[in-house]
Structures are given as structure tokens and as C-alpha cells.
Enzyme design. Structure first.
Site, PDB file in Angstrom:
ATOM      1  N   ARG A  85      -0.864  23.892 -15.222  1.00 39.90           N
ATOM      2  CA  ARG A  85       0.089  22.769 -15.481  1.00 39.90           C
ATOM      3  C   ARG A  85       0.157  22.115 -16.808  1.00 39.90           C
ATOM      4  O   ARG A  85       1.055  21.776 -17.349  1.00 39.90           O
ATOM      5  CB  ARG A  85      -0.222  21.640 -14.392  1.00 39.90           C
TER       6      ARG A  85
ATOM      7  N   LYS B 207       9.954  23.939 -14.115  1.00 39.49           N
ATOM      8  CA  LYS B 207       8.838  22.821 -13.826  1.00 39.49           C
ATOM      9  C   LYS B 207       8.316  22.738 -12.338  1.00 39.49           C
ATOM     10  O   LYS B 207       7.166  22.826 -12.169  1.00 39.49           O
ATOM     11  CB  LYS B 207       9.376  21.418 -14.250  1.00 39.49           C
TER      12      LYS B 207
ATOM     13  N   HIS C 124      11.286  10.987 -28.432  1.00 40.17           N
ATOM     14  CA  HIS C 124      10.199  11.987 -27.918  1.00 40.17           C
ATOM     15  C   HIS C 124      10.591  13.605 -27.853  1.00 40.17           C
ATOM     16  O   HIS C 124       9.640  14.145 -28.373  1.00 40.17           O
ATOM     17  CB  HIS C 124      10.038  11.516 -26.295  1.00 40.17           C
TER      18      HIS C 124
ATOM     19  N   GLU D 115      -2.846  19.118 -12.162  1.00 39.14           N
ATOM     20  CA  GLU D 115      -3.274  19.573 -13.610  1.00 39.14           C
ATOM     21  C   GLU D 115      -4.683  19.866 -13.613  1.00 39.14           C
ATOM     22  O   GLU D 115      -5.385  19.360 -14.529  1.00 39.14           O
ATOM     23  CB  GLU D 115      -2.785  18.198 -14.404  1.00 39.14           C
TER      24      GLU D 115
ATOM     25  N   HIS E 243       3.565  19.268 -27.061  1.00 36.25           N
ATOM     26  CA  HIS E 243       3.345  17.677 -27.016  1.00 36.25           C
ATOM     27  C   HIS E 243       1.942  17.234 -27.533  1.00 36.25           C
ATOM     28  O   HIS E 243       1.767  16.269 -27.858  1.00 36.25           O
ATOM     29  CB  HIS E 243       3.068  17.484 -25.442  1.00 36.25           C
TER      30      HIS E 243
ATOM     31  N   ASN F 204       2.351  21.147 -21.508  1.00 32.69           N
ATOM     32  CA  ASN F 204       1.939  20.347 -22.826  1.00 32.69           C
ATOM     33  C   ASN F 204       2.312  21.149 -23.957  1.00 32.69           C
ATOM     34  O   ASN F 204       2.249  20.529 -25.173  1.00 32.69           O
ATOM     35  CB  ASN F 204       0.511  20.090 -22.938  1.00 32.69           C
TER      36      ASN F 204
ATOM     37  N   HIS G  67       2.968  14.537 -29.628  1.00 35.83           N
ATOM     38  CA  HIS G  67       2.563  13.228 -29.330  1.00 35.83           C
ATOM     39  C   HIS G  67       2.175  12.364 -30.579  1.00 35.83           C
ATOM     40  O   HIS G  67       2.297  11.127 -30.861  1.00 35.83           O
ATOM     41  CB  HIS G  67       1.650  12.999 -28.221  1.00 35.83           C
TER      42      HIS G  67
ATOM     43  N   LYS H 123       4.335  12.171 -11.058  1.00 35.61           N
ATOM     44  CA  LYS H 123       3.625  11.050 -11.698  1.00 35.61           C
ATOM     45  C   LYS H 123       4.255   9.806 -12.087  1.00 35.61           C
ATOM     46  O   LYS H 123       5.571   9.898 -12.298  1.00 35.61           O
ATOM     47  CB  LYS H 123       3.206  11.770 -13.163  1.00 35.61           C
TER      48      LYS H 123
ATOM     49  N   GLU I 293      12.769  19.646 -23.703  1.00 35.34           N
ATOM     50  CA  GLU I 293      12.169  20.047 -22.609  1.00 35.34           C
ATOM     51  C   GLU I 293      12.834  21.081 -21.975  1.00 35.34           C
ATOM     52  O   GLU I 293      12.339  22.114 -21.405  1.00 35.34           O
ATOM     53  CB  GLU I 293      12.062  18.643 -21.502  1.00 35.34           C
TER      54      GLU I 293
ATOM     55  N   ARG J  45       0.860  -1.366   0.141  1.00 37.49           N
ATOM     56  CA  ARG J  45       0.055  -0.034  -0.009  1.00 37.49           C
ATOM     57  C   ARG J  45       0.914   1.381   0.028  1.00 37.49           C
ATOM     58  O   ARG J  45       0.452   2.297   0.371  1.00 37.49           O
ATOM     59  CB  ARG J  45      -0.946  -0.082   1.136  1.00 37.49           C
TER      60      ARG J  45
HETATM   61  N1  LIG Z   1       6.671  10.785 -14.829  1.00 45.38           N
HETATM   62  C1  LIG Z   1       6.519  12.075 -15.640  1.00 45.38           C
HETATM   63  O1  LIG Z   1       6.017  12.877 -15.074  1.00 45.38           O
HETATM   64  C2  LIG Z   1       7.246  12.002 -16.839  1.00 45.38           C
HETATM   65  C3  LIG Z   1       7.346  12.930 -17.667  1.00 45.38           C
HETATM   66  C4  LIG Z   1       8.005  12.814 -18.833  1.00 45.38           C
HETATM   67  C5  LIG Z   1       8.394  11.633 -19.368  1.00 45.38           C
HETATM   68  N2  LIG Z   1       7.956  10.507 -18.661  1.00 45.38           N
HETATM   69  C6  LIG Z   1       8.584   9.150 -19.307  1.00 45.38           C
HETATM   70  O2  LIG Z   1       9.974   9.274 -19.006  1.00 45.38           O
HETATM   71  C7  LIG Z   1      10.372   8.089 -20.217  1.00 45.38           C
HETATM   72  C8  LIG Z   1      11.519   8.607 -21.137  1.00 45.38           C
HETATM   73  O3  LIG Z   1      12.621   8.832 -20.154  1.00 45.38           O
HETATM   74  P1  LIG Z   1      14.016   9.060 -20.643  1.00 45.38           P
HETATM   75  O4  LIG Z   1      14.116   9.938 -21.717  1.00 45.38           O
HETATM   76  O5  LIG Z   1      14.815   9.462 -19.543  1.00 45.38           O
HETATM   77  O6  LIG Z   1      14.429   7.556 -21.058  1.00 45.38           O
HETATM   78  P2  LIG Z   1      14.926   6.267 -20.519  1.00 45.38           P
HETATM   79  O7  LIG Z   1      14.874   6.051 -18.879  1.00 45.38           O
HETATM   80  O8  LIG Z   1      14.363   5.134 -21.280  1.00 45.38           O
HETATM   81  O9  LIG Z   1      16.661   6.459 -20.816  1.00 45.38           O
HETATM   82  C9  LIG Z   1      17.111   6.568 -22.102  1.00 45.38           C
HETATM   83  C10 LIG Z   1      18.459   5.742 -22.258  1.00 45.38           C
HETATM   84  O10 LIG Z   1      19.360   6.210 -21.645  1.00 45.38           O
HETATM   85  C11 LIG Z   1      20.055   5.322 -20.640  1.00 45.38           C
HETATM   86  N3  LIG Z   1      20.782   5.933 -19.757  1.00 45.38           N
HETATM   87  C12 LIG Z   1      20.001   6.685 -18.672  1.00 45.38           C
HETATM   88  N4  LIG Z   1      20.872   7.393 -17.866  1.00 45.38           N
HETATM   89  C13 LIG Z   1      22.070   7.324 -18.461  1.00 45.38           C
HETATM   90  C14 LIG Z   1      23.300   7.528 -18.074  1.00 45.38           C
HETATM   91  N5  LIG Z   1      23.404   8.620 -17.284  1.00 45.38           N
HETATM   92  N6  LIG Z   1      24.417   7.448 -18.911  1.00 45.38           N
HETATM   93  C15 LIG Z   1      24.246   6.436 -19.936  1.00 45.38           C
HETATM   94  N7  LIG Z   1      22.917   5.955 -20.069  1.00 45.38           N
HETATM   95  C16 LIG Z   1      21.905   6.356 -19.555  1.00 45.38           C
HETATM   96  C17 LIG Z   1      18.948   4.307 -20.394  1.00 45.38           C
HETATM   97  O11 LIG Z   1      19.694   3.127 -19.991  1.00 45.38           O
HETATM   98  C18 LIG Z   1      18.391   4.258 -21.699  1.00 45.38           C
HETATM   99  O12 LIG Z   1      18.774   3.493 -22.392  1.00 45.38           O
HETATM  100  C19 LIG Z   1       9.059   7.749 -20.955  1.00 45.38           C
HETATM  101  O13 LIG Z   1       8.679   6.641 -20.269  1.00 45.38           O
HETATM  102  C20 LIG Z   1       8.297   8.941 -20.444  1.00 45.38           C
HETATM  103  O14 LIG Z   1       6.796   8.508 -20.596  1.00 45.38           O
HETATM  104  C21 LIG Z   1       7.436  10.529 -17.553  1.00 45.38           C
END
Ligand SMILES: NC(=O)c1ccc[n+]([C@@H]2O[C@H](COP(=O)([O-])OP(=O)(O)OC[C@H]3O[C@@H](n4cnc5c(N)ncnc54)[C@H](O)[C@@H]3O)[C@@H](O)[C@H]2O)c1
Length: 512
Positions: A396, A382, A419, A392, A403, A400, A407, A302, A344, A280
Site C-alpha cells: 500500500r 487504488k 496538495h 499498509e 508524497h 505514497n 509532503h 482511513k 492522484e 462506539r
Molecule cells: N482518508 C484518506 O485516505 C485521505 C486520502 C487523501 C487525502 N485525504 C484528505 O483529504 C483532504 C483533501 O480533500 P479534498 O481535496 O477533496 O479537499 P476538500 O474536501 O477541502 O474540498 C476542496 C474544496 O472543494 C469544495 N468542493 C467539494 N466538492 C465540490 C463540488 N462538487 N463542487 C464545488 N465545490 C466543491 C469544498 O467545499 C472545498 O472548498 C485532506 O484533508 C487530506 O488529508 C484523506
């Protein structure tokens, strides 16, 4: 670590210090008031009866006493660090931020100041000028600086938080966001009472950064655990969450244990979600390792995972207990990931930080050598937005920006576009839409496009992507306002300001 505010008289150290302390949830202390309490007389009286050397002695002893107390924001007198020993002490026990202002600003403020300043009594302008000349080299030697002219005390306190890389969030849960070395994760978790940590990471990050994090945790916890999942979006599934739950059980995690999410947005979303549901809900800490996760995904609470039907369809609002971002880990991030994250960063500049936007005009090479400054500025944007609207309900949605088109373009490219690339393309298309709707004046889309290109991002929808499919994807966008058959866009009005606008004629968004 204490935060010391220092600088010439009249820069507003006490006023800004009080706001900064309140923002960060810390105590505020004014060194001059402590000196007066210790000496049992006012500063003008000390100066008159015992002389400046005695006053400086009181200052030194009071400072030595204060640094032993719990972490505070401490406003220093304008000459408190002239003694080398005092300076060393302050810099070893915290960070010193120098407040600076133009002479005219100082004169204006000191004129209205009722507190008597013995060193400036009489010819205020002449004495202040000679004091500034005398201390010029001294003041100039402090690296962290806030120029206070023309800004409110609140804005200056906010600027200090950006420079410190330190924020306290309270709109959804109470937690700190800090820019610090990953080697501090053990201490900082321990200070917050977190227990029995287990690190969740992906295979790439495990290879590069898990040792340092585990070492830091081992200094304060007996046997921190480690769980590793395959990298990439394809891991963001219920199946992986299930594996994490079982991993937590096998490692003996109980309700008081802590998950440390070390990785990009995928790991943050997955590990945060697994923590939010295990027994939980147990505590978690985010240690973002991609640019995107430092300035975006790790902030805002999130968490979630994807279903075969779409991304992020299952999730929870579940803030961590601490976010620790170390820009140095970005040195190992593959360049395409860094560039993707820059979308971003530029977006945050467009939303509300023209200075950040301006920094991005310097291009990718500059970006690579100044990541700490960019991360600090971009995360602050942010944080401000999510603190004002954590769930949101309103503004907030400004996040977007880029986006809605982005998207759709990402989806239609079958995720061939990263992305950030899709968001960059979306931002330019949406800026053009803003021009057409006269929300923005002509030229804004070119300005945004130039900066995105300078950091290596694409700005045109690839010609092979069918426009009709992109429009179709936009129509099913989840941000659709069903009752009005319109999509709410976050449109840039100028650099530093966006407006939320309902748009019915979607084709306008894709016109060249
Ligand atoms: N929760 C939220 O508010 C929110 C907001 C935006 C995006 N997201 C989510 O975030 C995800 C994308 O995140 P991301 O772009 O960080 O992708 P990711 O976590 O897949 O990382 C990208 C790649 O970089 C590698 N990597 C990470 N850190 C590294 C480092 N320091 N050195 C070498 N390699 C490294 C990872 O292994 C991966 O292959 C999506 O799933 C998206 O939906 C969430």
C-alpha cells in the site's frame, strides 16, 4: 441491476462471468443452462428437434424469468439479444457488457470447446465468420465493451468492473464502491439496510448538491437530517468533530443511524471519524464530491482530523458501508481543485495502469469532458492496492509515490501549494531519483512531467523554497524507517510499476 455479459461465441462469457460474480459478491447464472433446464433437453437437442425459433422462444421466456430474480451476473447466449424485446428488457433491468475478440482467438477457443454449438457445427471457420458478419452491426451497437484478446479471465473481469464502475471490497469491512448518480443514494442505502440517515457536508457542497441528495433520501426515509460545517482543511479539527457529535445527539441519532458524508476529503475524514466514535461506531456512507476524494480519500477506510502539530495525526481505520461517486458533481468543482486531483489520477496511472496514464496525455480539456472514464479507471487502481494490503503493511506504500518529496514541499510552502501540486512536483523529483538509482531508465521523469504539465500541474520545486528546509521536512517524515535511518520511497520503475526503495542519501532526491 443485473449485469449481462454478451458477445460472440468463444469470448468467455461464462468463465469471465463466474469471476465477475465472485468479485462483486453476486450470483452467477448462465442463460443457456436455464434454457436447458426449462426445456428439459440440451440446446443441440432443442435445435435439432424443435428448430432455432423455438430455441429463441425458450431464451426469451428464460430471460423474462431471470430478470425477476435477485441481482446477478448473467452470461447470455451469443444471439440472445437479437430480438429487440430481449435487448430492451436486458437494458432496462441492468447493464449489458459486450465481450469482443479477434476471429483467430475465437477459433482457437471454440476448437477446444467441448460444448457442442449447433450453429457452428461442421465448417467452424466459415460458419463463425458468416455469423460475425451477419451480427456485426448488432454487436457494434452495444456501448460497453471489453476486448478479451491476450488477457486472462481475471483481467477481463477486472476490466468489466472498471467499465461498470462497480467494485466489492472485502479486505477491511465489506462494502460496494459504485459510480452512480447521487440521485440513487436513497435507494442504494435503503437496499443495504441502512437506517435514519443524516447528511454531513460543507457549506459549498451544501449549496450545490445537498438538495438532490436529501430528495433522494426523502424518497425512502421519513426525515433525513443535515449538518453543515465550514469548508476547507481548517475545519478538520477536534472542535468540528465535537460539533458533529453534538449535532448527532441533538438529531437523535442512535446506534442504528447512518452518517452520509457528502463532500471532499475533508468531509469524508471528519464525518467518517465522527461516525467511527459516536456511540462506539455507527454506519457511514461516503459520497465524495471532489476528484481527489473519488479516486483516493473515500477509498481505504482511513478517517481522522488534524492537530495544530500536524495533519491527520488522529484517526481510525473505519470503512464505510457504501461509496457512491457521481462524476457529474465534478462539473461544479473549481478548476484548481480539479487540476489538483489530477495529480492522484496520474499517480495511479504510473503505479499500475499505463492506459490511464496514456489517457492523461490528452490534456486538461479532454480530461474535463471524460471525467467518468478517468474516475472509474483511477479508483480501480487504488481499490486493487488497498484490497491487497488494507492496513499498509507492505505494498500500500506504493500509493505514497510523489508524497515523500511532495509532503515536504507542501509543508515548506506553508500550504501555498495545493496538495496535488506538491505531489506532482514530488512525483517528478522522485522519478529523477529513480533514474539516478537506476530503478528507472532515463527519460521516465520527462515522460511523467509532460503528462502532469498537460493537465495543468507544476513540476519544478519553486525556486524560493529553501532546499535545506525541504530536506529537513523529509527527515521528519513519518514514513522514516528509524532502524535503518533511511526513508522508504515508492519509486516509479516504469509506467505501470513502482518499487519500494530505502534511500539514505536524501539530497539525491532534490538534485536537478
Ligand atoms: N482518508 C484518506 O485516505 C485521505 C486520502 C487523501 C487525502 N485525504 C484528505 O483529504 C483532504 C483533501 O480533500 P479534498 O481535496 O477533496 O479537499 P476538500 O474536501 O477541502 O474540498 C476542496 C474544496 O472543494 C469544495 N468542493 C467539494 N466538492 C465540490 C463540488 N462538487 N463542487 C464545488 N465545490 C466543491 C469544498 O467545499 C472545498 O472548498 C485532506 O484533508 C487530506 O488529508 C484523506
Amino acid at each position: 441491476m443485473h449485469i449481462f455479459l454478451y458477445g460472440p461465441p468463444g469470448t468467455g462469457k461464462s468463465t469471465i462471468g463466474k469471476i465477475l460474480a465472485q468479485d462483486l459478491g453476486l450470483q452467477f447464472v448462465d442463460l443457456d443452462r436455464v434454457v436447458e433446464a426449462n426445456a428439459a433437453m440440451s440446446i443441440p437437442e432443442i435445435m435439432e428437434q424443435q428448430g432455432e425459433t423455438m430455441f429463441r422462444d425458450f431464451e426469451t421466456s428464460s430471460l423474462n424469468m431471470l430478470v425477476l430474480e435477485s441481482e446477478s451476473v448473467i452470461a447470455l447466449g451469443g444471439g440472445a439479444l437479437l430480438r429487440e424485446g430481449n435487448r430492451r428488457l436486458a437494458e432496462s433491468k441492468g447493464k449489458v457488457i459486450l465481450l469482443t475478440a479477434r476471429l483467430e482467438t475465437l477459433l482457437e477457443r471454440l476448437d477446444q470447446d467441448s460444448i457442442k454449438r449447433p450453429l457452428l457445427a461442421g465448417d467452424l471457420r466459415g460458419k463463425l465468420l458468416s455469423l460475425l458478419v451477419q451480427r456485426d452491426e448488432h454487436y457494434n451497437s452495444f456501448p460497453y465493451r471489453v476486448q478479451v484478446d491476450g488477457k486472462t479471465a481475471e483481467q477481463n473481469a477486472q476490466e468489466a468492473q472498471i467499465i461498470l464502475g462497480r467494485h466489492h471490497l472485502s479486505a477491511m469491512g465489506e462494502y460496494d464502491v459504485v459510480v452512480e448518480s447521487v440521485g440513487q443514494i436513497g435507494n442504494l442505502s435503503y437496499q443495504r439496510g441502512l437506517q435514519n440517515p443524516i447528511v454531513v457536508t460543507d457549506e459549498n457542497v451544501a449549496r450545490l448538491h445537498a438538495d438532490k441528495v436529501l430528495e433522494s433520501l426523502q424518497r425512502v426515509y421519513p426525515s433525513p437530517g443535515l449538518l453543515t460545517v465550514p469548508p476547507g482543511e481548517s475545519s478538520k479539527t477536534l472542535d468540528t468533530v465535537n460539533r458533529l457529535w453534538h449535532g448527532f445527539l441533538n438529531a437523535g441519532l442512535d446506534r442504528r443511524s447512518t452518517v452520509v458524508a457528502l463532500g471532499g476529503g475533508v468531509i469524508g475524514d471528519l464525518a467518517g471519524f465522527a461516525a467511527s466514535t459516536y456511540m462506539r461506531g455507527i454506519q457511514w456512507v461516503a459520497v465524495p464530491t471532489t476528484l481527489l476524494s473519488m479516486v483516493d480519500a473515500s477509498l481505504g477506510g482511513k478517517t481522522g482530523f488534524d492537530l495544530p502539530e500536524g495533519k491527520n495525526l488522529i484517526g481510525s481505520f473505519y470503512p464505510p458501508k457504501l461509496v457512491l461517486a457521481d462524476p457529474r458533481v465534478l462539473q461544479t468543482l473549481p478548476e484548481p481543485e480539479l487540476i489538483s486531483g489530477m495529480a492522484e489520477v496520474v499517480k495511479h496511472g504510473v503505479i499500475s495502469d499505463p492506459e490511464l496514464f496514456h489517457l492523461c496525455t490528452r490534456g486538461l480539456d479532454w480530461v474535463k469532458s471524460n471525467l467518468e472514464e478517468l474516475v472509474k479507471r483511477a479508483m480501480a487502481v487504488k481499490i486493487k492496492v488497498i484490497e491487497d494490503d488494507p492496513y499498509e503493511k507492505g505494498f500500500r506504500a506504493a500509493l505514497n509515490l510523489g508524497h515523500t518529496v511532495g509532503h515536504a514541499v507542501e509543508l515548506v510552502s506553508r500550504f501555498e501549494l495545493k496538495h496535488g501540486e506538491a505531489v506532482a512536483i514530488g512525483m517528478v523529483a522522485e522519478a529523477r531519483l529513480a533514474e539516478r538509482l537506476t530503478v528507472a531508465s532515463k527519460g521516465l521523469s520527462d515522460k511523467i512531467g509532460d503528462v502532469l504539465s498537460a493537465v495543468g500541474l507544476p513540476i519544478q520545486i519553486p525556486s524560493e523554497l529553501p532546499r535545506e528546509e525541504i530536506l529537513g521536512a523529509m527527515r521528519v517524515d513519518k514514513k522514516k524507517n528509524a532502524s535503518r535511518k533511511a526513508i522508504r520511497f515508492a519509486l516509479p520503475a516504469e509506467i505501470g510499476r513502482v518499487e519500494l526503495v530505502d534511500v539514505t542519501d536524501l539530497e539525491m532526491a532534490l538534485e536537478e
